[in-house]
Design a protein around this motif. Structure first.
Motif, PDB file in Angstrom:
ATOM      1  N   TYR A   5      28.890  42.452  42.315  1.00 32.47           N
ATOM      2  CA  TYR A   5      29.975  41.759  41.900  1.00 32.47           C
ATOM      3  C   TYR A   5      30.088  41.454  40.635  1.00 32.47           C
ATOM      4  O   TYR A   5      31.228  41.366  39.771  1.00 32.47           O
ATOM      5  N   HIS A   6      28.981  40.845  39.929  1.00 28.92           N
ATOM      6  CA  HIS A   6      28.972  40.635  38.565  1.00 28.92           C
ATOM      7  C   HIS A   6      28.938  41.726  37.352  1.00 28.92           C
ATOM      8  O   HIS A   6      29.815  41.598  36.625  1.00 28.92           O
ATOM      9  N   MET A   9      32.778  42.362  37.595  1.00 34.91           N
ATOM     10  CA  MET A   9      33.248  41.713  36.661  1.00 34.91           C
ATOM     11  C   MET A   9      33.260  41.696  35.330  1.00 34.91           C
ATOM     12  O   MET A   9      34.188  41.710  34.579  1.00 34.91           O
ATOM     13  N   TYR A  15      38.877  41.830  38.283  1.00 33.16           N
ATOM     14  CA  TYR A  15      38.023  42.381  39.275  1.00 33.16           C
ATOM     15  C   TYR A  15      38.283  41.195  40.288  1.00 33.16           C
ATOM     16  O   TYR A  15      38.397  41.468  41.556  1.00 33.16           O
ATOM     17  N   THR A  16      38.208  39.986  39.818  1.00 36.95           N
ATOM     18  CA  THR A  16      38.286  38.913  40.881  1.00 36.95           C
ATOM     19  C   THR A  16      39.636  38.618  41.565  1.00 36.95           C
ATOM     20  O   THR A  16      39.584  38.528  42.713  1.00 36.95           O
ATOM     21  N   GLN A  17      40.430  39.024  40.714  1.00 36.68           N
ATOM     22  CA  GLN A  17      41.992  38.937  41.426  1.00 36.68           C
ATOM     23  C   GLN A  17      42.024  40.036  42.458  1.00 36.68           C
ATOM     24  O   GLN A  17      42.607  39.993  43.460  1.00 36.68           O
ATOM     25  N   LYS A  20      40.176  39.244  45.694  1.00 38.63           N
ATOM     26  CA  LYS A  20      40.898  38.207  46.552  1.00 38.63           C
ATOM     27  C   LYS A  20      41.778  38.855  47.048  1.00 38.63           C
ATOM     28  O   LYS A  20      42.326  38.783  48.580  1.00 38.63           O
ATOM     29  N   LEU A 103      34.462  34.477  48.836  1.00 40.44           N
ATOM     30  CA  LEU A 103      34.726  35.733  48.028  1.00 40.44           C
ATOM     31  C   LEU A 103      36.198  35.786  47.721  1.00 40.44           C
ATOM     32  O   LEU A 103      36.422  36.297  46.605  1.00 40.44           O
TER      33      LEU A 103
END
Length: 143
Positions: A5-6, A9, A15-17, A20, A103
């Protein structure tokens, strides 16, 4: 998968959006949403990281397929038992630890809901057993 994930990102600003949004989807898998946005997903990246680390093939395959579990647990095709056992434990852990909330900030774990019955049959667990396991684990986290 946190390292993966990092990595994503770092590569993709939004990426976070997207992650989600993927967890909020009721019909499509989070990896489908990632693929549409980035032409890759965390399962693919995780697979290649695992291969680069020379992890056993059954672990690499489990990482690659951890969002493709519906046909695996519904017995639609033969699958490596070691990878399948790994996936069973992973899916139980994800749901127990509420990864959908952490997450993806999603109230419901849609993927788990789709595989729940087949997963419980595979593991030889009842609904009561699942609730008991989850209650015990969640109580341990509080203390």
């Amino acid at each position: 998968m946190t390292a993966v994930y990092h990595l994503l990102m770092e590569k993709f600003e939004n990426y976070t959006q997207v992650l989600k949004g993927g967890y909020s989807e009721t019909k499509r898998k989070v990896t489908d949403i990632e693929n549409a946005s980035f032409e890759t997903n965390h399962s693919v990246v995780g697979y290649y990281v695992a291969k680069a680390w020379h992890l056993p093939e059954y672990l690499c395959q489990g990482i690659a397929d951890h969002h493709k579990t519906e046909p695996i647990f519904s017995e639609q095709f033969a699958y490596n038992p070691k990878s399948k056992n790994l996936l069973a434990v992973l899916k139980l852990a994800e749901n127990t630890c509420l990864s959908n909330k952490h997450l993806g900030h999603a109230a419901e774990h849609h993927e788990f809901c789709r595989i729940k019955n087949d997963l419980l049959i595979y593991l030889g667990l009842s609904e009561y057993d699942l609730e008991d396991i989850q209650s015990t684990v969640r109580d341990m986290q509080i203390h």
